[in-house]
Write a protein that holds these residues in place. Sequence first.
Motif, short mmCIF file in Angstrom:
data_model
loop_
_atom_site.label_atom_id
_atom_site.label_comp_id
_atom_site.label_asym_id
_atom_site.label_seq_id
_atom_site.Cartn_x
_atom_site.Cartn_y
_atom_site.Cartn_z
N ALA A 123 -3.71 0.14 13.44
CA ALA A 123 -3.25 -0.08 12.06
C ALA A 123 -4.02 -1.22 11.42
CB ALA A 123 -1.76 -0.38 12.05
N MET A 125 -4.78 -0.80 7.76
CA MET A 125 -4.76 -0.56 6.31
C MET A 125 -3.66 -1.36 5.61
SD MET A 125 -5.40 3.55 6.39
CE MET A 125 -5.30 3.85 4.63
N GLY A 126 -3.64 -1.24 4.28
CA GLY A 126 -2.53 -1.77 3.51
C GLY A 126 -2.52 -3.27 3.35
N ASN A 184 -5.06 -6.93 13.22
CA ASN A 184 -3.88 -6.95 12.37
C ASN A 184 -2.63 -7.16 13.21
OD1 ASN A 184 -1.93 -6.61 10.43
ND2 ASN A 184 -2.18 -4.39 10.27
N PRO A 185 -2.37 -8.42 13.61
CA PRO A 185 -1.22 -8.66 14.48
C PRO A 185 0.11 -8.38 13.77
CG PRO A 185 -2.18 -10.73 13.74
CD PRO A 185 -3.08 -9.64 13.25
N HIS A 186 1.16 -8.08 14.55
CA HIS A 186 2.49 -7.86 13.95
C HIS A 186 3.00 -9.13 13.29
CE1 HIS A 186 2.42 -4.07 15.92
NE2 HIS A 186 2.58 -4.55 17.14
N ASN A 187 2.66 -10.26 13.89
CA ASN A 187 3.08 -11.55 13.36
C ASN A 187 2.43 -11.79 11.99
OD1 ASN A 187 3.26 -14.30 12.75
ND2 ASN A 187 3.29 -14.89 14.92
N LEU A 188 3.27 -11.78 10.94
CA LEU A 188 2.74 -11.84 9.57
C LEU A 188 1.92 -13.11 9.32
CD1 LEU A 188 2.74 -10.47 6.76
CD2 LEU A 188 4.81 -11.79 6.24
N ASP A 191 -1.40 -12.57 10.91
CA ASP A 191 -2.09 -11.56 10.10
C ASP A 191 -2.75 -12.25 8.90
OD1 ASP A 191 -2.75 -9.57 8.29
OD2 ASP A 191 -0.75 -8.68 8.19
N LYS A 192 -2.00 -13.04 8.17
CA LYS A 192 -2.54 -13.71 6.99
C LYS A 192 -3.59 -14.74 7.36
CE LYS A 192 1.42 -13.08 3.87
NZ LYS A 192 0.69 -12.73 2.64
N TYR A 193 -3.33 -15.46 8.46
CA TYR A 193 -4.27 -16.51 8.88
C TYR A 193 -5.67 -15.93 9.09
CZ TYR A 193 -5.93 -20.70 11.30
OH TYR A 193 -6.64 -21.82 11.64
N TYR A 194 -5.73 -14.81 9.82
CA TYR A 194 -7.06 -14.25 10.12
C TYR A 194 -7.59 -13.34 9.02
CZ TYR A 194 -6.48 -16.49 14.56
OH TYR A 194 -6.31 -17.44 15.52
N TRP A 195 -6.72 -12.86 8.16
CA TRP A 195 -7.17 -12.09 6.98
C TRP A 195 -8.14 -12.95 6.16
CZ3 TRP A 195 -6.34 -12.89 1.62
CH2 TRP A 195 -6.59 -11.79 0.80
N LEU B 45 10.61 -10.98 15.80
CA LEU B 45 9.74 -9.81 15.64
C LEU B 45 10.28 -8.64 16.46
CD1 LEU B 45 6.06 -11.17 15.73
CD2 LEU B 45 7.10 -9.74 13.97
N LYS B 53 6.90 -3.49 8.99
CA LYS B 53 5.60 -4.00 8.53
C LYS B 53 4.63 -2.84 8.34
CE LYS B 53 2.10 -7.56 9.51
NZ LYS B 53 0.83 -6.98 9.96
N GLU B 57 2.74 -1.64 4.96
CA GLU B 57 1.29 -1.49 4.84
C GLU B 57 0.89 -0.08 4.39
OE1 GLU B 57 0.23 -4.78 8.30
OE2 GLU B 57 0.08 -2.64 8.74
N ASN B 60 1.26 0.54 0.81
CA ASN B 60 0.45 -0.34 -0.04
C ASN B 60 1.31 -1.12 -1.05
OD1 ASN B 60 -2.00 -0.22 -2.58
ND2 ASN B 60 -2.18 -1.39 -0.72
N ILE B 62 1.54 -4.15 -1.23
CA ILE B 62 0.77 -5.33 -1.61
C ILE B 62 -0.12 -5.06 -2.83
CG2 ILE B 62 -1.36 -4.99 -0.25
CD1 ILE B 62 0.61 -8.21 -0.06
N GLU B 70 0.58 -13.88 -1.80
CA GLU B 70 -0.71 -13.20 -1.71
C GLU B 70 -0.55 -11.72 -1.98
OE1 GLU B 70 -2.29 -16.33 1.65
OE2 GLU B 70 -2.10 -14.22 2.18
N TYR B 126 12.78 -10.78 7.92
CA TYR B 126 11.93 -11.60 8.81
C TYR B 126 10.96 -12.46 7.99
CZ TYR B 126 7.27 -11.99 10.96
OH TYR B 126 6.02 -12.41 11.33
#
Lengths: 459, 141
Positions: A123, A125-126, A184-188, A191-195, B45, B53, B57, B60, B62, B70, B126
């Motif tokens: 996963a 996308m999005g 794309n880790p589950h941890n949001l 996810d944002k940090y590496y995005w 989680l 999540k 995604e 879409n 976002i 963001e 979450y």
Amino acid sequence: MQYKSQAVAKPYFVAAIGLFVGQIVFGLIMGLQYVVGDFLFPALPFNVARMVHTNLLIVWLLFGFMGAAYYMVPEESETELYSPKLAIGLFWIFLVAGALTILGYLFVPYATLAEMTGNDILATMGREFLEQPLLTKIGIVIVALGFLFNISMTMLKGRKTAISMVLLLGLWGLAIFFLFSFYNPHNLVKDKYYWWWVVHLWVEGVWELILGALLAFVLIKVTGVDREVIEKWLYVIITLTLVTGIIGTGHHYYWIGAPEYWQWWGSVFSALEPIPFFAMTVFAFNMVNRRRREHPNKAAVLWALGTGVMAFLGAGVWGFLHTLAPVNYYTHGSQITAAHGHMAFYGAYVMVVLTLISYAMPILRGRAANSPRAQVLEMWSFWLMTIAMVFITLFLTAAGILQVWLQRISTAPLSFMATQDQISLFYWLREISGVIFLIGLVIYLISFFVKGESRVGAQ
Amino acid sequence: MSGTFTKSMARNIFYGGTVFFFLLFLALTYDTNQALPKRDNSQNLTPEVIAGKKIWETRNCIGCHTLLGEGAYFAPELGNVYVRRGPDFIKAWIQAQPTGAPGRRQMPQFHLSDKELDDLVAFLKYASEINTANWPPNIEG
Ligand code: HEM
Ligand code: HEM
Ligand SMILES: [Fe+2]
């Protein structure tokens, strides 16, 4: 043209300009949806138009960078391109993959597209700017590797200049940091940090190397200033870029759950990020003032100077405006962000690609410069697009300030939607400026078809 | 830019400076990863959140909304929507789209099942519990 194989740059430039037109059309559709909310709904929901707008932007800039590299590297390396055939093959692969992706966005529901293209396997996308299906992402990596192989082999067999080294470093960095789009880790928070390792480390990191190299190349050609001088400047600028810009990533880590020390690291280092942009402006004007020749291509010189000024305004000034943590606390994710995003992308990357196209395209078409009539038209398009972009930025900034005030600061905060109603005047003004931008773009297209005596033959 | 400052000096400063600051960035990233569990709500989680999540995604969301500031600026911030509106409102809202109000910005109908709606709400809950240093400034996002 000094080397036959430089000609492969031409289709890349043509495709870039074509996709640019598409980008702007979708921008105008969204601008209208901002004020007439149900325009084209449900046939074209806002999010779909937005994906098309931003992804076309990125793809056409990549076409521009690749075309630029195919044009510049043979000349810098003083040898033919390693494989012109590979370059043309990759061009078609990239164009078809890009077109299929856009058609997929437009005509297949996004969730279905995700299912069809392997998003259940991995996963990815999005997420903003990284909406591409897995297959497209893999395609981008393959094209990038083939391209880098071709360019690197060309350089290896020829002269190695500072400009081509910096360009190559930027392009390799572009490909390497794109790999984080597969993570794309589950941890949001992660996810944002590496995005941001894709998004920020692109535009405020490795892409600036490409920007510097392109600008330096054109400046050498149009001013005749000594290469030693220009290349020394280039190194100084990109040093400042990476020394400030890498840690400057922290300006995106204030409110996403990362430790609060990022408010300090991010604010201090990103506050210094305007310095390399300022240096770039000084550099461009300095070189043009010290020019040793009058190049017949006045339009290219104008684009080069414009890049310096507008990149400094959009990235440097508008970036600084909201980069300090106490300010960003209020402006984060508002129209201020959109204002900055537009002027920075236009001033730095759109303009530098158009600079290179302006310089190289006449030569690819067998003359040192276009006829004075064609150049006058091109310069008109420069001013129309650039001034329109200044106004888009100003109107979005006004909208942003009001939005922040009404929704986030006032003692009786309005809801998001109520705030949007209050500031719709500025969205209308933005849309009008957008139409002017489109007119400028049409004039730009026309300038390619204006005939007339060109005074100087091909070099 | 006098004669004593040569191009090769500039180049060496470039490589040295870049490597130094990149390593510093990696060190800060390592430290961030160590510190995250105290802030990132990762203990919650659950499989539902993870499924939510993915729905977020693949629809879409976002592309119209921001999440923790963001994304797109066309529609309300959703990082704190769980706090602003609560779970029942969110589910009812998503099911009721589009509003069809003339001239008003529209949100599509996603045809989500009850289970999918619950997962999405779990994800938004979450997200709302991540420690964001007090952002957004107020409940309106
Ligand atoms: C050419 C270079 C640059 C480009 C193309 C660029 C582009 C962008 C874009 C598109 C965004 C929005 C990202 C999103 O959708 O979330 C953004 C955000 C941001 N940029 Fe830049 N930028 C550039 C340079 C800079 C510089 C030099 C600074 C600081 C001095 C800066 C400060 C910021 C900040 C603080 C944000 C976050 C805004 C927020 O909190 O919502 N940018 N930039
Ligand atoms: C000329 C008319 C244009 C119009 C009317 C327009 C309109 C828009 C709109 C409405 C959005 C979505 C904002 C949101 O998320 O709510 C957007 C996003 C964006 N556009 Fe444009 N655009 C135009 C031209 C351009 C140009 C020339 C560029 C590139 C230089 C550009 C780059 C972007 C970027 C990078 C974003 C994402 C911004 C962000 O996330 O902050 N646009 N545009
Ligand atoms: Fe940034």
